[in-house]
Motif scaffolding. Sequence first.
Motif, PDB file in Angstrom:
ATOM      1  N   LEU A   1      31.921   3.654 -13.556  1.00  8.57           N
ATOM      2  CA  LEU A   1      33.258   4.122 -14.000  1.00  8.57           C
ATOM      3  C   LEU A   1      34.412   3.211 -13.747  1.00  8.57           C
ATOM      4  CD1 LEU A   1      33.018   8.065 -12.819  1.00  8.57           C
ATOM      5  CD2 LEU A   1      32.794   7.174 -15.167  1.00  8.57           C
ATOM      6  N   ALA A   2      34.072   2.377 -12.534  1.00  5.40           N
ATOM      7  CA  ALA A   2      35.065   1.301 -12.373  1.00  5.40           C
ATOM      8  C   ALA A   2      35.083   0.196 -13.016  1.00  5.40           C
ATOM      9  CB  ALA A   2      35.095   1.235 -10.682  1.00  5.40           C
ATOM     10  N   GLY A   3      33.911  -0.146 -13.745  1.00  2.19           N
ATOM     11  CA  GLY A   3      33.667  -1.153 -14.644  1.00  2.19           C
ATOM     12  C   GLY A   3      33.078  -2.447 -13.973  1.00  2.19           C
ATOM     13  N   ALA A   4      32.532  -2.037 -12.821  1.00  2.00           N
ATOM     14  CA  ALA A   4      31.805  -3.204 -11.835  1.00  2.00           C
ATOM     15  C   ALA A   4      30.641  -3.573 -12.359  1.00  2.00           C
ATOM     16  CB  ALA A   4      31.880  -2.579 -10.635  1.00  2.00           C
ATOM     17  N   ASN A   5      29.977  -2.847 -13.250  1.00  2.00           N
ATOM     18  CA  ASN A   5      28.460  -3.095 -13.625  1.00  2.00           C
ATOM     19  C   ASN A   5      28.450  -3.275 -15.125  1.00  2.00           C
ATOM     20  OD1 ASN A   5      27.581  -2.882 -11.138  1.00  2.00           O
ATOM     21  ND2 ASN A   5      26.707  -0.851 -11.301  1.00  2.00           N
ATOM     22  N   GLU A   6      27.545  -4.105 -15.517  1.00  2.00           N
ATOM     23  CA  GLU A   6      27.437  -4.174 -17.125  1.00  2.00           C
ATOM     24  C   GLU A   6      26.664  -2.746 -17.616  1.00  2.00           C
ATOM     25  OE1 GLU A   6      24.640  -7.081 -20.268  1.00  2.00           O
ATOM     26  OE2 GLU A   6      24.648  -7.428 -17.882  1.00  2.00           O
ATOM     27  N   VAL A   7      27.099  -2.492 -18.640  1.00  2.00           N
ATOM     28  CA  VAL A   7      26.800  -1.190 -19.060  1.00  2.00           C
ATOM     29  C   VAL A   7      25.981  -1.510 -20.583  1.00  2.00           C
ATOM     30  CG1 VAL A   7      28.052   0.210 -17.870  1.00  2.00           C
ATOM     31  CG2 VAL A   7      28.595  -0.478 -20.161  1.00  2.00           C
ATOM     32  N   THR A   8      25.046  -0.574 -21.183  1.00  2.00           N
ATOM     33  CA  THR A   8      24.604  -0.657 -22.257  1.00  2.00           C
ATOM     34  C   THR A   8      24.328   0.772 -22.849  1.00  2.00           C
ATOM     35  OG1 THR A   8      22.689  -1.344 -23.727  1.00  2.00           O
ATOM     36  CG2 THR A   8      22.262  -0.725 -21.554  1.00  2.00           C
ATOM     37  N   GLY A   9      24.278   1.097 -24.261  1.00  2.00           N
ATOM     38  CA  GLY A   9      24.094   2.493 -24.610  1.00  2.00           C
ATOM     39  C   GLY A   9      24.420   2.406 -26.096  1.00  2.00           C
TER      40      GLY A   9
ATOM     41  N   ALA B   1      33.079   3.574 -22.169  1.00  2.00           N
ATOM     42  CA  ALA B   1      33.380   2.090 -21.701  1.00  2.00           C
ATOM     43  C   ALA B   1      33.889   1.304 -22.729  1.00  2.00           C
ATOM     44  CB  ALA B   1      31.986   1.635 -21.029  1.00  2.00           C
ATOM     45  N   ILE B   2      34.874   0.482 -22.532  1.00  2.00           N
ATOM     46  CA  ILE B   2      35.386  -0.312 -23.811  1.00  2.00           C
ATOM     47  C   ILE B   2      35.428  -1.791 -23.434  1.00  2.00           C
ATOM     48  CG2 ILE B   2      37.420  -0.637 -25.370  1.00  2.00           C
ATOM     49  CD1 ILE B   2      37.740   2.541 -24.990  1.00  2.00           C
ATOM     50  N   SER B   3      35.347  -2.777 -24.348  1.00  2.00           N
ATOM     51  CA  SER B   3      35.538  -4.220 -24.411  1.00  2.00           C
ATOM     52  C   SER B   3      36.217  -4.570 -25.408  1.00  2.00           C
ATOM     53  CB  SER B   3      34.361  -5.035 -23.841  1.00  2.00           C
ATOM     54  OG  SER B   3      33.455  -4.880 -25.008  1.00  2.00           O
ATOM     55  N   ILE B   4      36.999  -5.587 -25.466  1.00  2.00           N
ATOM     56  CA  ILE B   4      37.755  -6.354 -26.637  1.00  2.00           C
ATOM     57  C   ILE B   4      37.258  -7.702 -26.269  1.00  2.00           C
ATOM     58  CG2 ILE B   4      39.792  -6.791 -27.655  1.00  2.00           C
ATOM     59  CD1 ILE B   4      41.069  -4.475 -26.279  1.00  2.00           C
ATOM     60  N   ASN B   5      36.840  -8.230 -27.492  1.00  2.00           N
ATOM     61  CA  ASN B   5      36.048  -9.634 -27.325  1.00  2.00           C
ATOM     62  C   ASN B   5      35.545 -10.002 -26.053  1.00  2.00           C
ATOM     63  OD1 ASN B   5      37.451  -9.675 -29.739  1.00  2.00           O
ATOM     64  ND2 ASN B   5      38.483 -11.362 -29.700  1.00  2.00           N
TER      65      ASN B   5
END
Length: 308
Positions: A142-150, A201-205
């Motif tokens: 939830l904090a974004g400290a780990n790499e995630v996949t799904g 979870a969201i990422s941009i570029n």
Amino acid sequence: MSQQPPVRSTASPSTRPRLDASMSLLTNVMDHSLDDGYAEATARRGETGRSGLPRTLRGRLVLALGLVMVAVVVTIGAAEARISAPTLAKERGELIDRIESGNSKADQLAKGVDKLRGEVGDKQRQALEKHGGAKADLVALLAGANEVTGPGVKLVVNDAKQATSSGGGPRESADFSDTGRVRDHDMQRVVNGLWESGAEAISINGQRLTALSAIRAAGDAILVDNKPLAPPYTVLAVGDGRRLSTAFQDSADGQYLHVLQENYDIRTSISAQDTVRLPAAPSLIVRTAEPIAGGAGKGVADIGKGTS
């Protein structure tokens, strides 16, 4: 008495006025061609000589002195250029060395920053494991400290083909011009719409977003956590792909993106993905929040119940 015969004029026809007397200017030009002027100039040149050089001793001395001065000035300029050439080359070489040295130091500092970020991330994960117990992975997620996949969606937003850097009328706001370029305000609405539609979870570029992330502008560039990004902007969001895609397109922010596409030629595409991979956030800095002593386990348990 006999009558005297009438007196007739005995003047010759040559004394009669000319019929072209009213065109004296044209007559003068026709009667006196430019040959006389050329002849006079030729005669004058013959008097002074073909070369036009002065004939007197004083004139020749003045001319010679002028030529000597010109030769001296040219010689001095050439000598100074020859003397200064090595100096300029040396200064240029020193400047190149300084630039290369600065670039090398910048690369070293960048590597040091990446190393420190990794160490900070490790310390944060250790702290989460210490205070979170069995729920540490969930807190890190939830904090974004780990790499995630799904599963999730892939949303690509790009400038119009004929995008310009300035000009045009306002796009519903005086702060954003109708230039065909994607603005930070547009990306803020896209991200907020994905969060609202159920993204986990969201990422941009490749830049992971957290609760502390900021999307701002610097000129025409979009900054995500102070890192400049270049179009096209690829947004990856983890969630139920089809449901997330439908919910976003039906939301107010999805309709806003559709208006940009229809009216300003902003290029967009969205598709559900079986698997997306998001990197961990580079660093998490908390300046105000403090953990509650003895209440960490309860807080984490509440989070786990709310995200089942």
